[in-house]
Design a protein around this motif. Structure first.
Motif, PDB file in Angstrom:
ATOM      1  N   ASP A 151      60.871  22.366 -48.835  1.00  0.00           N
ATOM      2  CA  ASP A 151      62.145  21.882 -49.370  1.00  0.00           C
ATOM      3  C   ASP A 151      62.825  22.967 -50.205  1.00  0.00           C
ATOM      4  OD1 ASP A 151      61.963  19.190 -48.350  1.00  0.00           O
ATOM      5  OD2 ASP A 151      60.430  18.825 -49.857  1.00  0.00           O
ATOM      6  N   ILE A 152      62.044  23.704 -50.966  1.00  0.00           N
ATOM      7  CA  ILE A 152      62.595  24.764 -51.809  1.00  0.00           C
ATOM      8  C   ILE A 152      63.232  25.846 -50.952  1.00  0.00           C
ATOM      9  CG2 ILE A 152      62.003  26.606 -53.426  1.00  0.00           C
ATOM     10  CD1 ILE A 152      59.802  24.761 -54.522  1.00  0.00           C
ATOM     11  N   GLU A 153      62.534  26.227 -49.877  1.00  0.00           N
ATOM     12  CA  GLU A 153      63.078  27.247 -48.985  1.00  0.00           C
ATOM     13  C   GLU A 153      64.375  26.773 -48.345  1.00  0.00           C
ATOM     14  OE1 GLU A 153      62.233  30.331 -48.405  1.00  0.00           O
ATOM     15  OE2 GLU A 153      60.636  30.235 -49.898  1.00  0.00           O
ATOM     16  N   ARG A 154      64.403  25.503 -47.970  1.00  0.00           N
ATOM     17  CA  ARG A 154      65.625  24.959 -47.356  1.00  0.00           C
ATOM     18  C   ARG A 154      66.782  24.997 -48.346  1.00  0.00           C
ATOM     19  NH1 ARG A 154      67.664  20.009 -47.630  1.00  0.00           N
ATOM     20  NH2 ARG A 154      65.728  19.158 -48.518  1.00  0.00           N
ATOM     21  N   MET A 155      66.516  24.625 -49.602  1.00  0.00           N
ATOM     22  CA  MET A 155      67.571  24.622 -50.619  1.00  0.00           C
ATOM     23  C   MET A 155      68.032  26.045 -50.917  1.00  0.00           C
ATOM     24  SD  MET A 155      68.040  21.445 -51.122  1.00  0.00           S
ATOM     25  CE  MET A 155      69.104  21.450 -52.552  1.00  0.00           C
ATOM     26  N   ARG A 156      67.102  26.982 -50.877  1.00  0.00           N
ATOM     27  CA  ARG A 156      67.479  28.378 -51.097  1.00  0.00           C
ATOM     28  C   ARG A 156      68.474  28.839 -50.039  1.00  0.00           C
ATOM     29  NH1 ARG A 156      62.670  32.046 -50.751  1.00  0.00           N
ATOM     30  NH2 ARG A 156      64.257  33.609 -51.166  1.00  0.00           N
ATOM     31  N   LYS A 157      68.195  28.485 -48.780  1.00  0.00           N
ATOM     32  CA  LYS A 157      69.073  28.898 -47.692  1.00  0.00           C
ATOM     33  C   LYS A 157      70.452  28.253 -47.824  1.00  0.00           C
ATOM     34  CE  LYS A 157      65.347  29.750 -44.398  1.00  0.00           C
ATOM     35  NZ  LYS A 157      64.711  29.327 -43.113  1.00  0.00           N
ATOM     36  N   GLN A 158      70.449  26.969 -48.231  1.00  0.00           N
ATOM     37  CA  GLN A 158      71.725  26.274 -48.410  1.00  0.00           C
ATOM     38  C   GLN A 158      72.548  26.932 -49.505  1.00  0.00           C
ATOM     39  OE1 GLN A 158      70.666  22.204 -49.146  1.00  0.00           O
ATOM     40  NE2 GLN A 158      70.291  21.749 -46.971  1.00  0.00           N
TER      41      GLN A 158
END
Length: 307
Positions: free
Chosen positions: A78-85
């Protein structure tokens, strides 16, 4: 969630190998095992903490996430996804790189116990926190449990009720489950956040061998003492198996170390109904002691006949 230094719990360095981690875990698990510390609440707490540390650090993927994100390792995806967003978003007046890049976020180190939401609140302000609360879906925390069974408990598939985090669960235990094997029960962890999925329950089995047989997978091994006379002349012996006694024919002139395989007398094969391993018997010939003068005389005669 409070940050726990799993390396410190097991008493190993961050550079420790998987073998060193497993060795440290086994040593501590024996020391704090409930059977050796009955009624000791601190030992019980320590035992649970040791098992939790081992579940994370002995798994290469989980360990990598833990080293990078610390207490938030279960939310790594989830953290990686939020970083990309955030890297693609201009909603806060600039890109992620305008704030020093997410390399800066990584260097702060979730391994130091920083809170993910607190970090982004500091960097981007209350607006980000509100957006994350309304849109970010996070999977709930996984639960880890240890179930201790005797070897004779897993000869057949059985159902058992266990209690995890205050909830009672009825689980099926397949026959032939291995010592140290872990099974996953989806959705039985803690509730997800913001509509995210529940965490999962991981049950690790500790199988105690309460028999005289040695287990290796689905096969069993037994060393059987054989008197000299039966070994030389042949005969029958009674052999104890997991399913009762069986008669075993001994061939004449059986040598020390001879192995005999009893097909289908081993453990049930995991998740293969009707299939069983073998029981391998190794003969240990025992020479007679405290011979009488008459017996010595007879053995001398035999010796002379052979020569």
């Amino acid at each position: 969630m409070e940050y726990i230094d799993y390396y410190k719990v097991l008493g190993v360095d961050k550079s420790a190998s998987t073998k060193e981690i497993k060795s440290a875990y086994r040593k501590l698990a024996r020391k704090y095992h409930p059977d050796l510390n009955a009624g000791d609440k601190e030992a019980e707490r320590k035992f649970k903490e040791i098992n939790e540390a081992n579940e994370v650090l002995s798994n290469e993927e989980n360990r990598k996430k833990y080293d990078q994100y610390g207490k938030d390792w279960q939310h790594a995806d989830d953290i990686e996804r939020m970083r990309k967003q955030q890297a693609q978003s201009q909603s806060f007046g600039g890109s992620a790189e305008d704030f020093g890049g997410f390399g800066g976020y990584r260097s702060r180190g979730f391994e130091d116990g920083d809170d993910f939401s607190d970090f982004f609140h500091t960097m981007f302000g209350q607006g980000y926190t509100h957006q994350r609360q309304s849109t970010g879906k996070f999977k709930g925390r996984d639960f880890q449990a240890v179930l201790r069974l005797n070897l004779t408990d897993i000869l057949t598939t059985q159902k058992q009720i266990i209690e995890v985090d205050g909830q009672k669960l009825r689980i099926t235990i397949p026959a032939g489950v291995e010592n140290g094997q872990t099974i996953k029960i989806s959705g039985k962890g803690s509730p997800g956040k913001n509509g995210g999925p529940n965490g999962d329950l991981y049950i690790r089995f500790e199988i105690v061998n309460n028999t005289d047989l040695k287990r290796d997978g689905s096969n069993l091994y037994s060393n059987v003492k054989l008197d000299l006379y039966t070994a030389l002349l042949g005969g029958e012996i009674l052999l104890k198996t997991l399913n009762g006694q069986v008669k075993l024919k001994v061939q004449p002139e059986t040598q020390n170390g001879t192995k005999v395989k009893l097909r289908g007398k081993g453990m049930p094969v995991y998740k293969e109904d009707g299939h069983f391993g073998d029981l391998i018997v190794t003969y240990e010939i025992v020479n007679p002691t405290h011979l009488t003068e008459k017996e010595k005389e007879l053995f001398t005669q035999l010796k002379n006949l052979r020569n």
